[in-house]
Write an enzyme that holds these catalytic residues in place. Structure first.
Site, PDB file in Angstrom:
ATOM      1  N   ASP A  48       8.127  10.162 -11.708  1.00  0.00           N
ATOM      2  CA  ASP A  48       8.331   9.603 -10.378  1.00  0.00           C
ATOM      3  C   ASP A  48       9.460   8.571 -10.399  1.00  0.00           C
ATOM      4  OD1 ASP A  48       7.849   9.434  -7.648  1.00  0.00           O
ATOM      5  OD2 ASP A  48       6.261   7.932  -7.861  1.00  0.00           O
ATOM      6  N   VAL A  76      -1.940  -2.570  -3.850  1.00  0.00           N
ATOM      7  CA  VAL A  76      -1.619  -3.609  -4.827  1.00  0.00           C
ATOM      8  C   VAL A  76      -1.897  -4.979  -4.221  1.00  0.00           C
ATOM      9  CG1 VAL A  76       0.201  -4.634  -6.262  1.00  0.00           C
ATOM     10  CG2 VAL A  76       0.159  -2.155  -5.871  1.00  0.00           C
ATOM     11  N   LYS A 112      -3.787  -3.336  -9.218  1.00  0.00           N
ATOM     12  CA  LYS A 112      -3.477  -2.071  -8.559  1.00  0.00           C
ATOM     13  C   LYS A 112      -4.730  -1.209  -8.526  1.00  0.00           C
ATOM     14  CE  LYS A 112       0.081   1.414  -8.483  1.00  0.00           C
ATOM     15  NZ  LYS A 112       1.390   1.771  -9.014  1.00  0.00           N
ATOM     16  N   GLU A 163       0.857  -1.177   0.000  1.00  0.00           N
ATOM     17  CA  GLU A 163       0.000   0.000   0.000  1.00  0.00           C
ATOM     18  C   GLU A 163       0.893   1.226   0.000  1.00  0.00           C
ATOM     19  OE1 GLU A 163      -2.535   0.331   3.425  1.00  0.00           O
ATOM     20  OE2 GLU A 163      -3.882   1.712   2.393  1.00  0.00           O
ATOM     21  N   GLY A 164       0.595   2.157  -0.911  1.00  0.00           N
ATOM     22  CA  GLY A 164       1.332   3.409  -0.977  1.00  0.00           C
ATOM     23  C   GLY A 164       0.376   4.564  -0.768  1.00  0.00           C
ATOM     24  N   GLY A 165       0.828   5.750  -1.100  1.00  0.00           N
ATOM     25  CA  GLY A 165       0.015   6.936  -0.902  1.00  0.00           C
ATOM     26  C   GLY A 165      -1.232   6.990  -1.760  1.00  0.00           C
TER      27      GLY A 165
END
Length: 187
Positions: A156, A31, A46, A25-27
């Site tokens: 990014d 996933v 995702k 888990e990201g911002g």
């Protein structure tokens, strides 16, 4: 970090993807590892949880942007194997009413360059030689060069978005999250 932030493990998403495990888990995204129920092959699912609050009147435009991004990734993959391959895009409304766009990507076994750097430091290894750096980064440079020649900038680039995928020949660097920053910025 939750063991299943969206409570999807054990469900089938979009009638095609049996969700097996939470991965990360990201911002902006969560996933999962899923299995394509027809082909029996693993995929990365995702879901863009950071976009759950997009107003209903903006969802169609955002969905079109995801379709365009998937199409660009697909085109990019015909030119280089150094970008994670898209398999599908869509959106789903979860039982709690959350609307989430998603992208299905090829499943990669391996690790990020960020994890590789951390492991190397922990093991007391020195940096790579120039030749090793060139070997590792050449595929990413090739992919980024092609994208830039078509007016697309990754936005990014960082070790966490460079993945050393296991292949029969060894590890191959693949660029992750290509172009997602633009969609997220625009969204």
């Amino acid at each position: 970090m939750s063991t299943d932030p969206l409570q999807l493990v054990g469900t089938v998403l979009a009638d095609k993807y049996r969700v097996e495990a939470f991965v990360s888990e990201g911002g902006f995204a969560v996933v999962y590892r899923a299995i394509h129920v027809i082909w029996g092959k693993p995929v990365a699912l995702k879901l863009f949880s950071g976009l759950a609050t997009v107003p209903p009147e903006q969802r169609d435009a955002l969905h079109r942007a995801f379709i365009a991004e998937g199409a660009f990734l697909s085109e990019l993959c015909t030119e280089t194997a150094s970008v994670v391959q898209p398999r599908d895009v869509g959106s789903v409304t979860l039982p709690d009413g959350q609307w989430l766009p998603f992208m299905v990507l090829e499943w990669l076994d391996g690790f990020t360059l960020a994890l590789d750097f951390a492991r190397r430091r922990k093991e007391g290894k020195t940096g790579r030689t120039l030749g090793e750096v060139m070997d590792v980064f050449h595929p990413a440079a090739e992919a980024l060069g092609y994208a830039h020649s078509h007016g697309v900038i990754h936005r990014d680039g960082k070790p966490a978005n460079l993945f050393l995928a296991e292949t029969r020949e060894g590890h191959r660097l693949k660029v992750l999250d290509f172009g997602m920053a633009k969609i997220l910025d625009d969204g």
